[in-house]
Design a protein around this motif. Structure first.
Motif, PDB file in Angstrom:
ATOM      1  N   UNK A   1      -5.394  31.665  51.744  1.00  0.00           N
ATOM      2  CA  UNK A   1      -5.800  33.031  51.247  1.00  0.00           C
ATOM      3  C   UNK A   1      -7.326  33.417  51.606  1.00  0.00           C
ATOM      4  N   UNK A   2      -8.078  32.416  51.305  1.00  0.00           N
ATOM      5  CA  UNK A   2      -9.434  32.611  51.316  1.00  0.00           C
ATOM      6  C   UNK A   2      -9.880  32.763  52.905  1.00  0.00           C
TER       7      UNK A   2
ATOM      8  N   UNK B   1     -15.647  34.954  37.853  1.00  0.00           N
ATOM      9  CA  UNK B   1     -16.042  36.391  38.484  1.00  0.00           C
ATOM     10  C   UNK B   1     -15.244  35.853  39.800  1.00  0.00           C
ATOM     11  N   UNK B   2     -14.682  34.862  40.086  1.00  0.00           N
ATOM     12  CA  UNK B   2     -14.254  34.394  41.626  1.00  0.00           C
ATOM     13  C   UNK B   2     -12.946  34.982  41.817  1.00  0.00           C
TER      14      UNK B   2
ATOM     15  N   UNK C   1     -23.111  37.792  41.700  1.00  0.00           N
ATOM     16  CA  UNK C   1     -21.529  37.743  41.756  1.00  0.00           C
ATOM     17  C   UNK C   1     -21.073  38.741  40.779  1.00  0.00           C
ATOM     18  N   UNK C   2     -21.533  39.111  39.522  1.00  0.00           N
ATOM     19  CA  UNK C   2     -21.139  40.192  38.778  1.00  0.00           C
ATOM     20  C   UNK C   2     -20.948  41.463  39.379  1.00  0.00           C
TER      21      UNK C   2
ATOM     22  N   UNK D   1     -14.177  40.166  47.691  1.00  0.00           N
ATOM     23  CA  UNK D   1     -13.386  38.876  47.626  1.00  0.00           C
ATOM     24  C   UNK D   1     -14.370  37.834  47.343  1.00  0.00           C
ATOM     25  N   UNK D   2     -14.535  37.176  46.373  1.00  0.00           N
ATOM     26  CA  UNK D   2     -15.494  36.251  45.969  1.00  0.00           C
ATOM     27  C   UNK D   2     -14.871  34.749  46.284  1.00  0.00           C
ATOM     28  N   UNK D   3     -15.362  33.957  46.937  1.00  0.00           N
ATOM     29  CA  UNK D   3     -14.710  32.671  47.015  1.00  0.00           C
ATOM     30  C   UNK D   3     -16.147  31.694  46.382  1.00  0.00           C
TER      31      UNK D   3
END
Length: 288
Positions: free
Chosen positions: A122-123, A222-223, A198-199, A207-209
């Motif tokens: 997915x990432x 947050x990820x 990141x926030x 989309x945060x990996x």
């Protein structure tokens, strides 16, 4: 006392639903590590709240601590298994560097079963579909961010490395959106600047990996996807080959989304880079 021993000791005091969770945890430890409480509840045929109550019954603070306990248990089990090198030449049996490289291979193998295959795919898809990929790594993680940023730039456009001391930082953050993917390295206690970035990215539906050294890293809150690559009793040097191997796997999975396109771009990039190198050499020799 190991997690399995703790479960067996307290099993009789658990409710019917919590016993289902207990049995699932002992039978599928890697599934618990790689998924959230809701998914474990679904697979164990109980509610998410039952999974959380099971953690409390085990005298744990919550689900994250359960995951960490299981990771520690699996790592301790792996330590008891004698190292079986892939190659058995006399040189490797006697050389110190051979032992180090064998340990690196073992660390990579130990990490494989802790990675959620579906989350990795997915990432990679998020990276493939993103209009822009941002990469963030502070302090000791900067070198990892540098490598990943350069490598991705040879494969696709719009890859940018975030630097907390950059004058363009605010502009870069403002340009983020739903079709942005942010890869964050948090191998040590992240700075307030990283946390703030990141926030904001999460609020902008990026989309945060997150690639971290521990499943307990606060950045997981947050990820969109978290990959905890740190292993018990490993030094920072031990983690490096594991991390680079993981990044390689993530990139290859991204390339598999459209191999022809990425190969064409890479060939074009290398040709341009070669021409620019020729021009630099020519200027030095005053050919022009």
């Amino acid at each position: 006392m190991s997690i399995n021993e703790n479960i067996k000791k307290k099993f009789v005091r658990l409710s019917k639903g919590q016993r289902k969770v207990a049995q699932f945890v002992m039978s599928n430890p890697t599934v618990v590590i790689a998924n959230g409480a809701a998914e474990v509840g679904r697979q164990a045929n109980v509610s998410e709240s039952t999974v959380i109550r099971f953690c409390y019954a085990m005298d744990m603070s919550g689900y994250v601590e359960l995951q960490e306990e299981i990771r520690s248990y699996l790592n301790s089990q792996d330590e008891e298994v004698p190292l079986k090198p892939t190659f058995t030449t006399s040189k490797q049996r006697t050389s110190s560097f051979g032992k180090v490289m064998q340990r690196d291979m073992q660390n990579i193998q130990d990490t494989i079963h802790l990675i959620n295959d579906n989350m990795l795919r997915k990432s990679a898809k998020w990276m493939h579909e993103a209009d822009t990929i941002y990469i963030l790594g502070a302090r000791q993680a900067t070198s990892f961010a540098n490598w990943l940023s350069y490598t991705l730039k040879t494969l696709r456009t719009n890859v940018k490395q975030l630097r907390t001391d950059s004058e363009d930082l605010v502009q870069q953050i403002n340009s983020m959106g739903e079709r942005t993917t942010l890869i964050v390295f948090s191998c040590d206690k992240h700075t307030n600047d990283v946390k703030a970035i990141v926030e904001i990215a999460k609020m902008k539906k990026v989309k945060i990996i997150a690639i971290t050294g521990s499943a307990l890293s606060p950045i997981r809150d947050y990820a969109s996807a978290v990959f905890a690559l740190g292993m018990k009793n490993q030094s920072s040097l031990d983690v490096v080959p594991v991390l680079f191997s993981f990044m390689h796997a993530l990139i290859e999975e991204m390339i598999s989304q459209d191999k022809e396109r990425y190969n064409q771009y890479q060939q074009s990039y290398e040709q341009v880079e070669s021409n620019l190198l020729f021009l630099d050499i020519a200027r030095e020799k005053q050919v022009f």
